[in-house]
Design a protein around this motif. Structure first.
Motif, PDB file in Angstrom:
ATOM      1  N   GLY A 275      46.053  37.895  42.523  1.00  0.00           N
ATOM      2  CA  GLY A 275      44.797  37.374  43.068  1.00  0.00           C
ATOM      3  C   GLY A 275      44.715  37.402  44.577  1.00  0.00           C
ATOM      4  N   PHE A 276      45.674  36.755  45.247  1.00  0.00           N
ATOM      5  CA  PHE A 276      45.585  36.677  46.702  1.00  0.00           C
ATOM      6  C   PHE A 276      45.798  38.022  47.392  1.00  0.00           C
ATOM      7  CE2 PHE A 276      47.503  35.843  50.915  1.00  0.00           C
ATOM      8  CZ  PHE A 276      46.362  35.347  51.529  1.00  0.00           C
ATOM      9  N   PRO A 277      46.769  38.848  46.957  1.00  0.00           N
ATOM     10  CA  PRO A 277      46.879  40.171  47.594  1.00  0.00           C
ATOM     11  C   PRO A 277      45.581  40.978  47.509  1.00  0.00           C
ATOM     12  CG  PRO A 277      48.841  39.706  46.328  1.00  0.00           C
ATOM     13  CD  PRO A 277      47.867  38.613  46.005  1.00  0.00           C
ATOM     14  N   LEU A 278      44.919  40.943  46.341  1.00  0.00           N
ATOM     15  CA  LEU A 278      43.640  41.635  46.216  1.00  0.00           C
ATOM     16  C   LEU A 278      42.592  41.015  47.124  1.00  0.00           C
ATOM     17  CD1 LEU A 278      43.341  42.230  42.346  1.00  0.00           C
ATOM     18  CD2 LEU A 278      43.857  43.914  44.129  1.00  0.00           C
ATOM     19  N   ALA A 279      42.611  39.684  47.246  1.00  0.00           N
ATOM     20  CA  ALA A 279      41.664  39.003  48.128  1.00  0.00           C
ATOM     21  C   ALA A 279      41.917  39.374  49.583  1.00  0.00           C
ATOM     22  CB  ALA A 279      41.760  37.491  47.935  1.00  0.00           C
ATOM     23  N   ALA A 280      43.194  39.460  49.965  1.00  0.00           N
ATOM     24  CA  ALA A 280      43.527  39.856  51.330  1.00  0.00           C
ATOM     25  C   ALA A 280      43.028  41.271  51.613  1.00  0.00           C
ATOM     26  CB  ALA A 280      45.035  39.772  51.550  1.00  0.00           C
ATOM     27  N   LEU A 281      43.211  42.173  50.644  1.00  0.00           N
ATOM     28  CA  LEU A 281      42.727  43.542  50.801  1.00  0.00           C
ATOM     29  C   LEU A 281      41.209  43.578  50.923  1.00  0.00           C
ATOM     30  CD1 LEU A 281      43.155  46.612  50.791  1.00  0.00           C
ATOM     31  CD2 LEU A 281      43.136  46.521  48.277  1.00  0.00           C
ATOM     32  N   SER A 282      40.524  42.807  50.091  1.00  0.00           N
ATOM     33  CA  SER A 282      39.060  42.777  50.128  1.00  0.00           C
ATOM     34  C   SER A 282      38.558  42.216  51.451  1.00  0.00           C
ATOM     35  CB  SER A 282      38.533  41.939  48.963  1.00  0.00           C
ATOM     36  OG  SER A 282      37.122  41.896  48.975  1.00  0.00           O
ATOM     37  N   ASN A 283      39.163  41.124  51.918  1.00  0.00           N
ATOM     38  CA  ASN A 283      38.772  40.547  53.203  1.00  0.00           C
ATOM     39  C   ASN A 283      39.043  41.515  54.353  1.00  0.00           C
ATOM     40  OD1 ASN A 283      38.022  37.380  53.323  1.00  0.00           O
ATOM     41  ND2 ASN A 283      39.306  37.779  51.537  1.00  0.00           N
ATOM     42  N   ALA A 284      40.181  42.195  54.294  1.00  0.00           N
ATOM     43  CA  ALA A 284      40.515  43.167  55.336  1.00  0.00           C
ATOM     44  C   ALA A 284      39.520  44.324  55.333  1.00  0.00           C
ATOM     45  CB  ALA A 284      41.935  43.683  55.126  1.00  0.00           C
ATOM     46  N   ALA A 285      39.149  44.796  54.149  1.00  0.00           N
ATOM     47  CA  ALA A 285      38.196  45.901  54.050  1.00  0.00           C
ATOM     48  C   ALA A 285      36.829  45.500  54.607  1.00  0.00           C
ATOM     49  CB  ALA A 285      38.065  46.345  52.592  1.00  0.00           C
ATOM     50  N   LEU A 286      36.410  44.271  54.332  1.00  0.00           N
ATOM     51  CA  LEU A 286      35.126  43.789  54.850  1.00  0.00           C
ATOM     52  C   LEU A 286      35.159  43.681  56.373  1.00  0.00           C
ATOM     53  CD1 LEU A 286      34.489  41.123  52.095  1.00  0.00           C
ATOM     54  CD2 LEU A 286      32.898  42.974  52.660  1.00  0.00           C
ATOM     55  N   LYS A 287      36.259  43.175  56.904  1.00  0.00           N
ATOM     56  CA  LYS A 287      36.382  43.077  58.362  1.00  0.00           C
ATOM     57  C   LYS A 287      36.446  44.462  58.998  1.00  0.00           C
ATOM     58  CE  LYS A 287      38.367  38.547  59.406  1.00  0.00           C
ATOM     59  NZ  LYS A 287      37.408  38.245  60.480  1.00  0.00           N
ATOM     60  N   TYR A 288      37.149  45.378  58.338  1.00  0.00           N
ATOM     61  CA  TYR A 288      37.274  46.724  58.893  1.00  0.00           C
ATOM     62  C   TYR A 288      35.932  47.453  58.850  1.00  0.00           C
ATOM     63  CZ  TYR A 288      39.755  50.987  60.180  1.00  0.00           C
ATOM     64  OH  TYR A 288      40.204  52.091  60.853  1.00  0.00           O
TER      65      TYR A 288
END
Length: 331
Positions: A275-288
């Motif tokens: 859950g959290f690794p996927l959330a971190a990836l999603s948040n990073a992608a949105l910021k990027y």
């Protein structure tokens, strides 16, 4: 050598009827996943104009889940202290106590809309407990004689936890917050590199992880995406180094997804490790995507957010089903 079982409640506690005795500490990863999903939808409100009520609703669910789990685990600690002690001293399961400290850090970012004072207090509690846990884990490992099979992705949890201090505390107004953030980044970045190398070596040179631990492979993307978020929050820009962190985490996501998302891996509380690794990836992608203004990155961010939302929803439904059928708290 077989890797140690991450769910100590199943490995060391007597089997029997459903009991709070068998509440696994790794279930706090559900709070991390829900909190990360709420933060992702906050970013989606900014990037795509999504309704902020979605993020607020998920955030309230994350807070409620934490309060219920915390109450349950306190009951377990009071009623079965030996079981909690066995979990904490277990070479693998002990790392999952980092899910509690990370949950505090993530929840602090969701509390800003209710009370800045409460937000700062919860963040401070998260900072203190995270640094103390990282110290305990590193000190434990430096005693030596650690089994090769214990070098599993869960090792990254207390290390990456310190990076989450900077992810959640970059805007904290306390005069000491900046130095604490830098301390956290220093600890987290070095531990993440050291642990990642050790874990990668174990995965290459030893036998594959047991099926029940397969979902934890997703933790391998966390140091890079959480590192990206911490770096961007502190530097206020997505430069070349940030891009390298983001893209390598994305690469690892594709690699480990082929091993994690298989029908043969049965559902258990350990699945919340994704859950959290996927959330971190999603948040990073949105910021990027926001930093680059690229349509391609926006599509990628939207796809990852949709995937994250579906994954968390599935995990939540499966967990509630296991709870109400009496399977979740049965060893």
């Amino acid at each position: 050598m077989q890797a140690a079982n991450p769910n100590i409640s199943a490995a060391a506690l007597p089997a029997g009827r459903s009991s709070i005795q068998h509440l696994p500490v790794n279930l706090f990863a559900s709070v991390m996943g829900l909190s990360g999903l709420a933060l992702a939808w906050r970013l989606a409100a900014k990037t795509f104009g999504a309704d902020i009520a979605i993020a607020n609703g998920i955030g309230m669910l994350a807070i409620t889940a934490f309060l219920l789990l915390a109450a349950g685990y306190l009951v377990k600690a009071a009623s079965y202290p030996d079981a909690v002690c066995k979990e904490f001293t277990h070479p693998v399961a002990g790392n999952f106590f980092g899910t509690i400290t990370i949950s505090l850090l993530l929840l602090s970012t969701l509390l800003d809309r209710y009370s800045p004072v409460l937000q700062q207090a919860v963040w401070t509690m998260g900072v203190a407990s995270t640094i103390v846990l990282s110290f305990i884990v590193v000190n434990r490992l430096l005693r030596g004689s650690a089994a090769t099979g214990s070098a599993v992705p869960a090792w990254l949890i207390p290390g990456v936890a310190t990076l989450d201090i900077a992810v959640t505390g970059a805007t904290m107004p306390m005069p000491w917050a900046y130095e604490v953030n830098m301390l956290a980044v220093a600890i987290g970045s070095v531990l993440a590199v050291v642990f990642f190398v050790l874990i990668f070596s174990r995965l290459v040179h030893s036998e594959a992880l047991p099926a029940g631990m397969t979902p934890s492979l997703m933790i391998l993307i966390a140091p890079f995406e959480v590192g990206f978020l911490a770096y961007v929050n502190l530097m206020h820009q997505a430069d070349m180094f940030a891009s390298m962190l983001f893209y390598f985490g994305l690469f690892m996501f594709v690699v480990v997804s082929l091993r994690v998302f298989r029908p043969s891996v049965r559902f258990a509380a350990s699945w919340w490790a994704i859950g959290f690794p996927l959330a971190a990836l999603s948040n990073a992608a949105l910021k990027y995507a926001d930093a680059t203004g690229s349509g391609v990155h926006a599509v990628l961010a939207a796809a990852l957010l949709a995937f994250l939302t579906g994954a968390i929803a599935t995990l939540l439904v499966r967990t509630l089903h296991a709870l109400f059928t009496g399977k979740l708290l049965t060893a």
